[in-house]
Write a protein that holds these residues in place. Sequence first.
Motif, mmCIF file in Angstrom:
data_model
loop_
_atom_site.group_PDB
_atom_site.id
_atom_site.type_symbol
_atom_site.label_atom_id
_atom_site.label_comp_id
_atom_site.label_asym_id
_atom_site.label_seq_id
_atom_site.Cartn_x
_atom_site.Cartn_y
_atom_site.Cartn_z
ATOM 1 N N PRO A 18 21.902 -36.514 -56.114
ATOM 2 C CA PRO A 18 22.138 -35.067 -56.290
ATOM 3 C C PRO A 18 21.917 -34.564 -57.725
ATOM 4 C CG PRO A 18 23.884 -36.046 -54.972
ATOM 5 C CD PRO A 18 23.014 -37.180 -55.442
ATOM 6 N N ALA A 19 22.224 -35.387 -58.720
ATOM 7 C CA ALA A 19 22.033 -34.963 -60.116
ATOM 8 C C ALA A 19 20.555 -34.807 -60.467
ATOM 9 C CB ALA A 19 22.686 -35.969 -61.067
ATOM 10 N N ILE A 20 19.693 -35.505 -59.742
ATOM 11 C CA ILE A 20 18.248 -35.486 -60.009
ATOM 12 C C ILE A 20 17.553 -34.347 -59.267
ATOM 13 C CG2 ILE A 20 16.107 -36.845 -59.761
ATOM 14 C CD1 ILE A 20 18.232 -37.824 -61.869
ATOM 15 N N GLU A 21 18.147 -33.888 -58.200
ATOM 16 C CA GLU A 21 17.521 -32.877 -57.331
ATOM 17 C C GLU A 21 16.882 -31.709 -58.090
ATOM 18 O OE1 GLU A 21 15.764 -31.392 -54.279
ATOM 19 O OE2 GLU A 21 16.908 -33.246 -54.050
ATOM 20 N N ASN A 51 4.559 -40.953 -65.831
ATOM 21 C CA ASN A 51 5.170 -41.373 -64.570
ATOM 22 C C ASN A 51 6.657 -41.073 -64.637
ATOM 23 O OD1 ASN A 51 2.966 -42.731 -63.127
ATOM 24 N ND2 ASN A 51 2.981 -44.076 -64.893
ATOM 25 N N PHE A 52 7.143 -40.391 -63.617
ATOM 26 C CA PHE A 52 8.569 -40.127 -63.464
ATOM 27 C C PHE A 52 8.993 -40.783 -62.152
ATOM 28 C CE2 PHE A 52 7.123 -36.526 -66.041
ATOM 29 C CZ PHE A 52 8.102 -36.449 -67.015
ATOM 30 N N THR A 53 9.894 -41.756 -62.222
ATOM 31 C CA THR A 53 10.361 -42.441 -61.017
ATOM 32 C C THR A 53 11.885 -42.376 -60.967
ATOM 33 O OG1 THR A 53 10.367 -44.583 -62.160
ATOM 34 C CG2 THR A 53 8.378 -44.003 -60.933
ATOM 35 N N HIS A 54 12.412 -42.580 -59.773
ATOM 36 C CA HIS A 54 13.848 -42.441 -59.559
ATOM 37 C C HIS A 54 14.325 -43.536 -58.621
ATOM 38 C CE1 HIS A 54 17.696 -40.755 -58.679
ATOM 39 N NE2 HIS A 54 17.367 -40.393 -57.465
ATOM 40 N N PRO A 55 15.309 -44.333 -59.053
ATOM 41 C CA PRO A 55 15.796 -45.425 -58.206
ATOM 42 C C PRO A 55 16.593 -44.970 -56.990
ATOM 43 C CG PRO A 55 17.102 -45.291 -60.210
ATOM 44 C CD PRO A 55 15.973 -44.296 -60.346
ATOM 45 N N GLY A 56 16.972 -43.690 -56.907
ATOM 46 C CA GLY A 56 17.667 -43.170 -55.730
ATOM 47 C C GLY A 56 19.171 -43.217 -55.826
ATOM 48 N N LYS A 58 21.027 -43.828 -58.641
ATOM 49 C CA LYS A 58 21.547 -43.554 -59.984
ATOM 50 C C LYS A 58 21.126 -42.150 -60.426
ATOM 51 C CE LYS A 58 22.942 -47.845 -60.952
ATOM 52 N NZ LYS A 58 24.318 -48.174 -61.152
ATOM 53 N N PRO A 59 21.942 -41.488 -61.252
ATOM 54 C CA PRO A 59 21.611 -40.133 -61.710
ATOM 55 C C PRO A 59 20.663 -40.147 -62.912
ATOM 56 C CG PRO A 59 23.759 -40.756 -62.525
ATOM 57 C CD PRO A 59 23.286 -41.896 -61.656
ATOM 58 N N VAL A 60 19.515 -40.805 -62.755
ATOM 59 C CA VAL A 60 18.590 -40.985 -63.869
ATOM 60 C C VAL A 60 17.144 -40.988 -63.371
ATOM 61 C CG1 VAL A 60 18.661 -43.507 -63.779
ATOM 62 C CG2 VAL A 60 18.184 -42.386 -65.938
ATOM 63 N N ILE A 61 16.243 -40.519 -64.227
ATOM 64 C CA ILE A 61 14.807 -40.582 -63.958
ATOM 65 C C ILE A 61 14.211 -41.512 -65.001
ATOM 66 C CG2 ILE A 61 12.623 -39.296 -63.967
ATOM 67 C CD1 ILE A 61 14.249 -36.785 -63.180
ATOM 68 N N ALA A 62 13.462 -42.516 -64.556
ATOM 69 C CA ALA A 62 12.741 -43.385 -65.486
ATOM 70 C C ALA A 62 11.432 -42.697 -65.851
ATOM 71 C CB ALA A 62 12.479 -44.744 -64.846
ATOM 72 N N TYR A 63 11.069 -42.769 -67.122
ATOM 73 C CA TYR A 63 9.915 -42.052 -67.654
ATOM 74 C C TYR A 63 9.016 -43.035 -68.388
ATOM 75 C CZ TYR A 63 7.752 -39.482 -71.612
ATOM 76 O OH TYR A 63 6.910 -38.996 -72.570
ATOM 77 N N GLY A 81 11.329 -44.410 -71.284
ATOM 78 C CA GLY A 81 12.741 -44.114 -71.466
ATOM 79 C C GLY A 81 13.379 -43.603 -70.197
ATOM 80 N N TYR A 82 14.472 -42.883 -70.384
ATOM 81 C CA TYR A 82 15.261 -42.385 -69.264
ATOM 82 C C TYR A 82 15.684 -40.945 -69.513
ATOM 83 C CZ TYR A 82 15.370 -47.228 -67.955
ATOM 84 O OH TYR A 82 14.979 -48.494 -67.612
#
Length: 167
Positions: A18-21, A51-56, A58-63, A81-82
Amino acid sequence: MAGDGGEAKKAAAAAVHPAIEPLSYLLGTWRGEGEGGFPTISSFKYGEQLNFTHPGNKPVIAYSQKTWKLNSGEPMHSESGYWRPKPDGTIEVVIAQSTGLVEVQKGTYDAEKKIIKLESELVGNASKVKEISRVFTLANEELSYVVEMATNLTSRQPHLKASLKKL
């Protein structure tokens, strides 16, 4: 029944914390071209991929980001980074550059206008760079950004700008 396992995996992969939405529009791979310059260096152009990816879970986007010379394809800069967006519209970003420089950025995002504004809280392991700002904007299906930088010899000035399309 054999199809159920694949469906469950797809649903899990598609789940967004939800934090990434509010920033989910960033997720994926972006590619384009940019240009850079600064009073102390010659102007240059480059190709770039973000590239922006999201592990699903966790409230974080890997960059991750990489650039290359347009004429030769030779690698130039890379960083990773993140990004940690908060429900109140603030965001924290940590970035490690291939040059050894590290950034801790804080800022804000506007999910409706699709604008992210970042200001350096800390620029570490840098002998000359004192501050860095980054502004990302999504408009007309193009992700663009502007990076400004200040050094021990110059006030904050434009350094990089690019425009990218999602692959």
